[in-house]
Write a protein that holds these residues in place. Structure first.
Motif, PDB file in Angstrom:
ATOM      1  N   LEU A   7      38.157  38.610  36.873  1.00 47.14           N
ATOM      2  CA  LEU A   7      38.230  39.633  35.845  1.00 47.14           C
ATOM      3  C   LEU A   7      38.587  40.972  36.469  1.00 47.14           C
ATOM      4  N   HIS A   8      39.331  41.789  35.720  1.00 46.94           N
ATOM      5  CA  HIS A   8      39.636  43.153  36.138  1.00 46.94           C
ATOM      6  C   HIS A   8      38.805  44.060  35.249  1.00 46.94           C
ATOM      7  N   LEU A   9      37.862  44.773  35.849  1.00 47.50           N
ATOM      8  CA  LEU A   9      36.938  45.610  35.095  1.00 47.50           C
ATOM      9  C   LEU A   9      37.258  47.081  35.333  1.00 47.50           C
ATOM     10  N   THR A  10      37.499  47.790  34.235  1.00 45.78           N
ATOM     11  CA  THR A  10      37.834  49.213  34.279  1.00 45.78           C
ATOM     12  C   THR A  10      36.846  49.964  33.395  1.00 45.78           C
ATOM     13  N   ARG A  11      37.092  51.242  33.168  1.00 49.23           N
ATOM     14  CA  ARG A  11      36.225  52.049  32.298  1.00 49.23           C
ATOM     15  C   ARG A  11      36.215  51.517  30.879  1.00 49.23           C
ATOM     16  N   ALA A  12      37.207  50.719  30.494  1.00 52.81           N
ATOM     17  CA  ALA A  12      37.203  50.103  29.166  1.00 52.81           C
ATOM     18  C   ALA A  12      36.044  49.114  29.042  1.00 52.81           C
ATOM     19  N   ALA A  13      35.618  48.532  30.157  1.00 55.38           N
ATOM     20  CA  ALA A  13      34.506  47.576  30.162  1.00 55.38           C
ATOM     21  C   ALA A  13      33.158  48.279  30.288  1.00 55.38           C
ATOM     22  N   SER A  14      33.118  49.399  31.006  1.00 54.00           N
ATOM     23  CA  SER A  14      31.870  50.139  31.182  1.00 54.00           C
ATOM     24  C   SER A  14      32.166  51.459  31.904  1.00 54.00           C
ATOM     25  N   PRO A  15      31.450  52.523  31.551  1.00 58.95           N
ATOM     26  CA  PRO A  15      31.660  53.805  32.228  1.00 58.95           C
ATOM     27  C   PRO A  15      31.371  53.753  33.726  1.00 58.95           C
ATOM     28  N   GLN A  16      30.630  52.726  34.185  1.00 55.65           N
ATOM     29  CA  GLN A  16      30.309  52.635  35.612  1.00 55.65           C
ATOM     30  C   GLN A  16      31.536  52.361  36.476  1.00 55.65           C
ATOM     31  N   PHE A  17      32.626  51.873  35.885  1.00 58.04           N
ATOM     32  CA  PHE A  17      33.801  51.515  36.676  1.00 58.04           C
ATOM     33  C   PHE A  17      34.801  52.668  36.723  1.00 58.04           C
ATOM     34  N   VAL A  18      34.382  53.772  37.356  1.00 56.81           N
ATOM     35  CA  VAL A  18      35.275  54.906  37.570  1.00 56.81           C
ATOM     36  C   VAL A  18      36.457  54.417  38.399  1.00 56.81           C
ATOM     37  N   ARG A  19      36.143  53.586  39.391  1.00 55.91           N
ATOM     38  CA  ARG A  19      37.171  52.887  40.165  1.00 55.91           C
ATOM     39  C   ARG A  19      37.137  51.432  39.717  1.00 55.91           C
ATOM     40  N   PRO A  20      38.244  50.914  39.205  1.00 51.31           N
ATOM     41  CA  PRO A  20      38.263  49.519  38.731  1.00 51.31           C
ATOM     42  C   PRO A  20      37.922  48.539  39.852  1.00 51.31           C
ATOM     43  N   ILE A  21      37.352  47.389  39.456  1.00 52.16           N
ATOM     44  CA  ILE A  21      37.028  46.339  40.423  1.00 52.16           C
ATOM     45  C   ILE A  21      37.551  45.004  39.920  1.00 52.16           C
ATOM     46  N   PHE A  22      37.686  44.071  40.863  1.00 51.45           N
ATOM     47  CA  PHE A  22      37.956  42.675  40.528  1.00 51.45           C
ATOM     48  C   PHE A  22      36.646  41.934  40.705  1.00 51.45           C
ATOM     49  N   PHE A  23      36.408  40.936  39.842  1.00 49.74           N
ATOM     50  CA  PHE A  23      35.114  40.283  39.768  1.00 49.74           C
ATOM     51  C   PHE A  23      35.320  38.800  39.479  1.00 49.74           C
ATOM     52  N   ARG A  24      34.764  37.917  40.338  1.00 49.89           N
ATOM     53  CA  ARG A  24      34.843  36.469  40.093  1.00 49.89           C
ATOM     54  C   ARG A  24      33.587  36.044  39.351  1.00 49.89           C
ATOM     55  N   LEU A  25      33.780  35.517  38.151  1.00 46.14           N
ATOM     56  CA  LEU A  25      32.682  35.158  37.261  1.00 46.14           C
ATOM     57  C   LEU A  25      31.973  33.886  37.713  1.00 46.14           C
ATOM     58  N   ILE A  26      30.642  33.951  37.784  1.00 45.14           N
ATOM     59  CA  ILE A  26      29.817  32.770  38.010  1.00 45.14           C
ATOM     60  C   ILE A  26      29.345  32.255  36.661  1.00 45.14           C
TER      61      ILE A  26
END
Length: 86
Positions: A7-26
């Protein structure tokens, strides 16, 4: 979304992602009650080449989560039984 998705998580997903991250879902933590439109995710934060660098539990807005397409991480070590070329 299913386990193993990146998943690509940005501020659209949560305000905590000022810098977007990549995330492998468990897994999606369906047993935890949340606000409407939000969900808990368990998984691994990935570095730019797709290697896991941190285990995370995240609270995100469903409509802000995007599937990403990262290349599979390269193996660092040869498989057992493989020989080096000379």
């Amino acid at each position: 979304m299913k386990p193993g998705d990146v998943l690509h998580l940005t501020r659209a997903a949560s305000p905590q992602f000022v810098r977007p991250i990549f995330f492998r879902l468990i897994k999606i933590r369906a047993e935890l009650h949340t606000y409407d439109g939000w969900m808990w995710l368990d998984g691994y934060q990935l570095n730019p080449i797709g290697e896991a660098v941190a285990r995370r539990e995240l609270f995100v807005l469903k409509k802000g989560v995007r599937l990403a397409h990262l290349p599979a991480p390269q193996q660092r070590y040869p498989k057992i039984g493989m020989r080096r070329r000379q």
